[in-house]
Design a protein around this motif. Sequence first.
Motif, PDB file in Angstrom:
ATOM      1  N   LEU A  22       0.806  -1.228  -0.035  1.00 41.18           N
ATOM      2  CA  LEU A  22       0.020   0.038  -0.038  1.00 41.18           C
ATOM      3  C   LEU A  22       0.800   1.358  -0.061  1.00 41.18           C
ATOM      4  O   LEU A  22       0.478   2.304  -0.567  1.00 41.18           O
ATOM      5  CB  LEU A  22      -0.688   0.080   1.237  1.00 41.18           C
ATOM      6  CG  LEU A  22      -2.307  -1.024   1.122  1.00 41.18           C
ATOM      7  CD1 LEU A  22      -2.878  -0.833   2.298  1.00 41.18           C
ATOM      8  CD2 LEU A  22      -3.090  -0.524  -0.044  1.00 41.18           C
ATOM      9  N   LEU A  25       2.205   2.200  -3.485  1.00 39.05           N
ATOM     10  CA  LEU A  25       1.340   1.885  -4.836  1.00 39.05           C
ATOM     11  C   LEU A  25       1.141   3.466  -5.306  1.00 39.05           C
ATOM     12  O   LEU A  25       0.970   3.144  -6.618  1.00 39.05           O
ATOM     13  CB  LEU A  25      -0.149   1.180  -4.294  1.00 39.05           C
ATOM     14  CG  LEU A  25       0.155  -0.073  -3.899  1.00 39.05           C
ATOM     15  CD1 LEU A  25      -0.994  -0.949  -3.453  1.00 39.05           C
ATOM     16  CD2 LEU A  25       1.124  -1.060  -4.971  1.00 39.05           C
ATOM     17  N   PRO A  26       0.708   4.392  -4.600  1.00 34.01           N
ATOM     18  CA  PRO A  26       0.435   5.397  -5.312  1.00 34.01           C
ATOM     19  C   PRO A  26       1.457   6.017  -6.260  1.00 34.01           C
ATOM     20  O   PRO A  26       0.948   6.162  -7.568  1.00 34.01           O
ATOM     21  CB  PRO A  26       0.228   6.617  -4.196  1.00 34.01           C
ATOM     22  CG  PRO A  26      -0.072   5.740  -2.938  1.00 34.01           C
ATOM     23  CD  PRO A  26       0.546   4.787  -3.125  1.00 34.01           C
ATOM     24  N   GLU A  29       1.599   3.433  -9.162  1.00 32.08           N
ATOM     25  CA  GLU A  29       0.209   3.493 -10.094  1.00 32.08           C
ATOM     26  C   GLU A  29       0.418   4.550 -11.109  1.00 32.08           C
ATOM     27  O   GLU A  29       0.565   4.274 -12.142  1.00 32.08           O
ATOM     28  CB  GLU A  29      -0.902   3.565  -9.252  1.00 32.08           C
ATOM     29  CG  GLU A  29      -2.160   3.526 -10.060  1.00 32.08           C
ATOM     30  CD  GLU A  29      -3.381   3.977  -9.518  1.00 32.08           C
ATOM     31  OE1 GLU A  29      -3.195   4.679  -8.412  1.00 32.08           O
ATOM     32  OE2 GLU A  29      -4.692   3.717  -9.903  1.00 32.08           O
ATOM     33  N   ASP A  54       0.756  -7.142  -1.467  1.00 25.99           N
ATOM     34  CA  ASP A  54      -0.525  -7.049  -0.931  1.00 25.99           C
ATOM     35  C   ASP A  54      -1.511  -7.084  -2.046  1.00 25.99           C
ATOM     36  O   ASP A  54      -1.248  -6.871  -3.353  1.00 25.99           O
ATOM     37  CB  ASP A  54      -0.741  -6.236   0.205  1.00 25.99           C
ATOM     38  CG  ASP A  54      -0.572  -4.774  -0.280  1.00 25.99           C
ATOM     39  OD1 ASP A  54      -0.852  -4.595  -1.415  1.00 25.99           O
ATOM     40  OD2 ASP A  54      -0.512  -3.637   0.367  1.00 25.99           O
ATOM     41  N   THR A  55      -2.783  -7.197  -1.503  1.00 22.72           N
ATOM     42  CA  THR A  55      -3.835  -7.091  -2.359  1.00 22.72           C
ATOM     43  C   THR A  55      -3.791  -5.961  -3.413  1.00 22.72           C
ATOM     44  O   THR A  55      -3.709  -6.228  -4.672  1.00 22.72           O
ATOM     45  CB  THR A  55      -5.264  -6.966  -1.679  1.00 22.72           C
ATOM     46  OG1 THR A  55      -5.055  -7.735  -0.732  1.00 22.72           O
ATOM     47  CG2 THR A  55      -6.325  -7.350  -2.685  1.00 22.72           C
ATOM     48  N   GLY A  56      -3.623  -4.682  -3.027  1.00 18.87           N
ATOM     49  CA  GLY A  56      -3.380  -3.661  -4.033  1.00 18.87           C
ATOM     50  C   GLY A  56      -2.200  -3.815  -4.966  1.00 18.87           C
ATOM     51  O   GLY A  56      -2.551  -3.515  -6.039  1.00 18.87           O
ATOM     52  N   LEU A  59      -3.512  -6.112  -7.538  1.00 16.16           N
ATOM     53  CA  LEU A  59      -4.366  -5.419  -8.479  1.00 16.16           C
ATOM     54  C   LEU A  59      -3.419  -4.968  -9.474  1.00 16.16           C
ATOM     55  O   LEU A  59      -3.902  -4.854 -10.425  1.00 16.16           O
ATOM     56  CB  LEU A  59      -5.111  -4.730  -7.528  1.00 16.16           C
ATOM     57  CG  LEU A  59      -6.577  -5.277  -7.004  1.00 16.16           C
ATOM     58  CD1 LEU A  59      -7.230  -4.411  -6.289  1.00 16.16           C
ATOM     59  CD2 LEU A  59      -7.457  -5.504  -8.268  1.00 16.16           C
ATOM     60  N   LEU A  60      -2.683  -4.035  -9.190  1.00 16.73           N
ATOM     61  CA  LEU A  60      -1.856  -3.235  -9.903  1.00 16.73           C
ATOM     62  C   LEU A  60      -1.050  -4.053 -10.822  1.00 16.73           C
ATOM     63  O   LEU A  60      -0.904  -3.626 -11.785  1.00 16.73           O
ATOM     64  CB  LEU A  60      -0.941  -2.444  -9.040  1.00 16.73           C
ATOM     65  CG  LEU A  60      -0.713  -1.103  -9.492  1.00 16.73           C
ATOM     66  CD1 LEU A  60      -1.840  -0.397  -9.919  1.00 16.73           C
ATOM     67  CD2 LEU A  60       0.408  -0.241  -8.721  1.00 16.73           C
ATOM     68  N   ARG A  63      -3.640  -5.248 -13.345  1.00 19.07           N
ATOM     69  CA  ARG A  63      -4.053  -4.339 -14.376  1.00 19.07           C
ATOM     70  C   ARG A  63      -3.158  -4.208 -15.688  1.00 19.07           C
ATOM     71  O   ARG A  63      -3.431  -3.844 -16.673  1.00 19.07           O
ATOM     72  CB  ARG A  63      -4.322  -3.079 -13.572  1.00 19.07           C
ATOM     73  CG  ARG A  63      -4.877  -1.704 -14.344  1.00 19.07           C
ATOM     74  CD  ARG A  63      -4.451  -0.337 -13.589  1.00 19.07           C
ATOM     75  NE  ARG A  63      -5.443  -0.432 -12.460  1.00 19.07           N
ATOM     76  CZ  ARG A  63      -5.300   0.750 -11.784  1.00 19.07           C
ATOM     77  NH1 ARG A  63      -4.640   1.704 -12.133  1.00 19.07           N
ATOM     78  NH2 ARG A  63      -6.143   1.000 -10.572  1.00 19.07           N
ATOM     79  N   LEU A  87      -2.675 -14.765  -4.135  1.00 24.30           N
ATOM     80  CA  LEU A  87      -3.066 -13.476  -4.022  1.00 24.30           C
ATOM     81  C   LEU A  87      -3.779 -13.013  -5.302  1.00 24.30           C
ATOM     82  O   LEU A  87      -4.621 -12.646  -5.710  1.00 24.30           O
ATOM     83  CB  LEU A  87      -2.078 -12.685  -3.203  1.00 24.30           C
ATOM     84  CG  LEU A  87      -2.727 -11.112  -2.828  1.00 24.30           C
ATOM     85  CD1 LEU A  87      -3.751 -11.730  -1.888  1.00 24.30           C
ATOM     86  CD2 LEU A  87      -1.643 -10.581  -2.227  1.00 24.30           C
ATOM     87  N   VAL A  91      -7.004 -12.240  -7.070  1.00 21.73           N
ATOM     88  CA  VAL A  91      -7.372 -11.052  -7.808  1.00 21.73           C
ATOM     89  C   VAL A  91      -7.839 -11.270  -9.264  1.00 21.73           C
ATOM     90  O   VAL A  91      -8.770 -10.313  -9.731  1.00 21.73           O
ATOM     91  CB  VAL A  91      -6.160 -10.203  -7.704  1.00 21.73           C
ATOM     92  CG1 VAL A  91      -6.266  -9.013  -8.530  1.00 21.73           C
ATOM     93  CG2 VAL A  91      -5.962  -9.391  -6.191  1.00 21.73           C
TER      94      VAL A  91
ATOM     95  N   ILE B 127      -9.540  -2.591  -4.845  1.00 25.97           N
ATOM     96  CA  ILE B 127      -9.132  -3.300  -3.595  1.00 25.97           C
ATOM     97  C   ILE B 127     -10.240  -3.586  -2.931  1.00 25.97           C
ATOM     98  O   ILE B 127     -10.581  -4.710  -2.250  1.00 25.97           O
ATOM     99  CB  ILE B 127      -8.140  -2.257  -2.805  1.00 25.97           C
ATOM    100  CG1 ILE B 127      -6.978  -2.042  -3.393  1.00 25.97           C
ATOM    101  CG2 ILE B 127      -7.948  -3.152  -1.302  1.00 25.97           C
ATOM    102  CD1 ILE B 127      -5.868  -1.317  -2.511  1.00 25.97           C
ATOM    103  N   ASP B 166      -4.422  -5.167   4.356  1.00 22.66           N
ATOM    104  CA  ASP B 166      -3.627  -6.076   4.423  1.00 22.66           C
ATOM    105  C   ASP B 166      -2.805  -6.077   5.669  1.00 22.66           C
ATOM    106  O   ASP B 166      -1.752  -5.911   5.721  1.00 22.66           O
ATOM    107  CB  ASP B 166      -2.738  -6.169   3.060  1.00 22.66           C
ATOM    108  CG  ASP B 166      -3.634  -6.491   1.910  1.00 22.66           C
ATOM    109  OD1 ASP B 166      -3.648  -7.815   1.559  1.00 22.66           O
ATOM    110  OD2 ASP B 166      -4.075  -5.768   1.139  1.00 22.66           O
TER     111      ASP B 166
END
Lengths: 369, 269
Positions: A22, A25-26, A29, A54-56, A59-60, A63, A87, A91, B127, B166
Amino acid sequence: MEQEATISVSGNVVNCRGVWTLANLPELERHSGRLRWPDAPDVICDVGEVTAMDTGGALLLQRSINGLRQMGRTVTLQGLKPEFAELVRLVETRAPLNHTAGRRRRRWEEQVARTVRGRKEAVVDGLGFLGETVVTLGRALLRPKSIRWRALLRIVEVDGVRALPITGLLTFLVGVVIAYQGAEQLRKFGTNIFIVDLVGISLVREIAPLIVAILIAGRSGSAYAAEIGTMKVTEELDAVRTLGISPIDLLVLPRAFALVIALPLLTVYADVLGVFGGMLIASSQLNVSLTEFVARFEEAVAVRHFLIGLAKAPFFAMIIALVGCYQGFRIRGGVDDVGRHTTISVVQSIFLVIVFDSICSVLTNWWDL
Amino acid sequence: MPSATQTGTPVIEVSHVSTRFGQAVVHKDVSLTVNQREVFAIAGGNGCGKSTLLREIIGLTTPSGGTIRLFGVDSRRLEASAGQPIHRRFGVMFQHGALFSSLTLAENVAVPLREHTKLSPRLIREIVDVKIAMVGLPADSAGKFPNELSGGMRRRAALARAIVMDPELIFLDEPTAGLDPMIAAGFDELVLSLKTHLGLTVVMVTHDLDSLWRIADRVAVLGDGEVLGIGTMEELSESDDPIIREYFHGPRGRAAMEQAVWNGREPEP
């Protein structure tokens, strides 16, 4: 350990490195959005050096891969650590959710219909509540023993006795203010003594009962709504009903009776302190001594002014108690509903008090009181 | 059993904690440690201070004596420094969900992300979608408000909010209380699958003997203000302590144990 997360392109390889969590991530991204993806038809996505995900992060990654696939490339994921594989799989299989289900925008005619229906319900509910209360009240008056005196006295204490300091202070100050404003004008005409009429009549007849009512509406009416509403939310009201006790009898009547007793008493007390405030200003600003003030008060302020003011207090009390309790019973949902109805109870009871007061003014004027 | 082989520094260390509310003594002397990646349960009768201990570990209440370390940080410091960044490392699921009633389910789950990260709305949404799906809530529930959800769904939504950042550690306060047996069993499965997927350490307070047999790696039984026993359910069911015996060998405890045997998790001889 490397604390950053990077994504970079060299040849037909997309290199993902670092801590894909997390905190990073910003930046990641933004960076991946600007990235120039490889032109080759076969792309290898190397995630062997991703140390945390992690999940984020997953996801990235997904993507980016999806983006490449949509551009017609074949993507091979390489070096995915087994602890992240689960994970990433999770996702990939996600389905986008419908965040606005049940929250569709309403058309205006629907809005109007809803509002009208809501108003109608409120009126019907209100009449129902009023009817039930009147019946229960009548029954209680026929059998005074059934009144819950203990609860009633407690409410008199909480909402009456403990309100003494604030009501006293407030009416005293209002008395001072009126006297000050009057003093300016009266001095011009040299009719200083009329300060007694001004302060006496206006306070005793109108302002003291009104100030007390508004204060109690804010202090106690709101509390009634919040108390009963919270009881409703915590199912206490349902418990009361299933135990065969009328909530009106248990909650509304003691409050209504208690305020009907307390408000006139508070009004008398407020009268005294308000006039006393005016008296002090009269003696300091207009040279009307205290004895002169009292002497003039006796002849200027007829008993009927005092009685009219006092007579309004029980009605104000009824309005405040019933509106507060009624709004409490109307609370349906959760926490925000409690706040909303508490606010409504205060606004409505003050509104009704002032409307009632103006009706009284008109009527007493007609009857030359 | 994984509990025996777990190594590494303990996630939680509770040492010699005592708690008094006025005259009432809740904990006399409580010590326990929770290791990484285990499901640790705190059990015991009503009013034995389970929930109080949980509140003390997460820093909502301060114990009267003793120390509690969470990831090696004194829990008294959690509040002082607004908890950053320790608060990001654990999630809490309260007994009744404690969902914010003015927000929809999806907004509820998104709160920690919106408050603590600078993620783009798109990524937050993604998320949140994953987490809501992860806890097994139907797709159309995302836009609903908490009062439109059933008790079980609210519980799941609360869990989704607890795991949205998380975290390494989650606390569950009576996760299966008041749920029907099927849904309670489903919730146990969910906790286990989250533990394996996300590598979570789980600390839960529970009364549910079925749930203890099914998912707890280690259990601490509280009573009389002390830890009466710590160990696997098998070890505890062999205990001589009268209170523990009563707890596990009462009619319900026996039924749960038989059920566990039935499910193939045989108590050791």
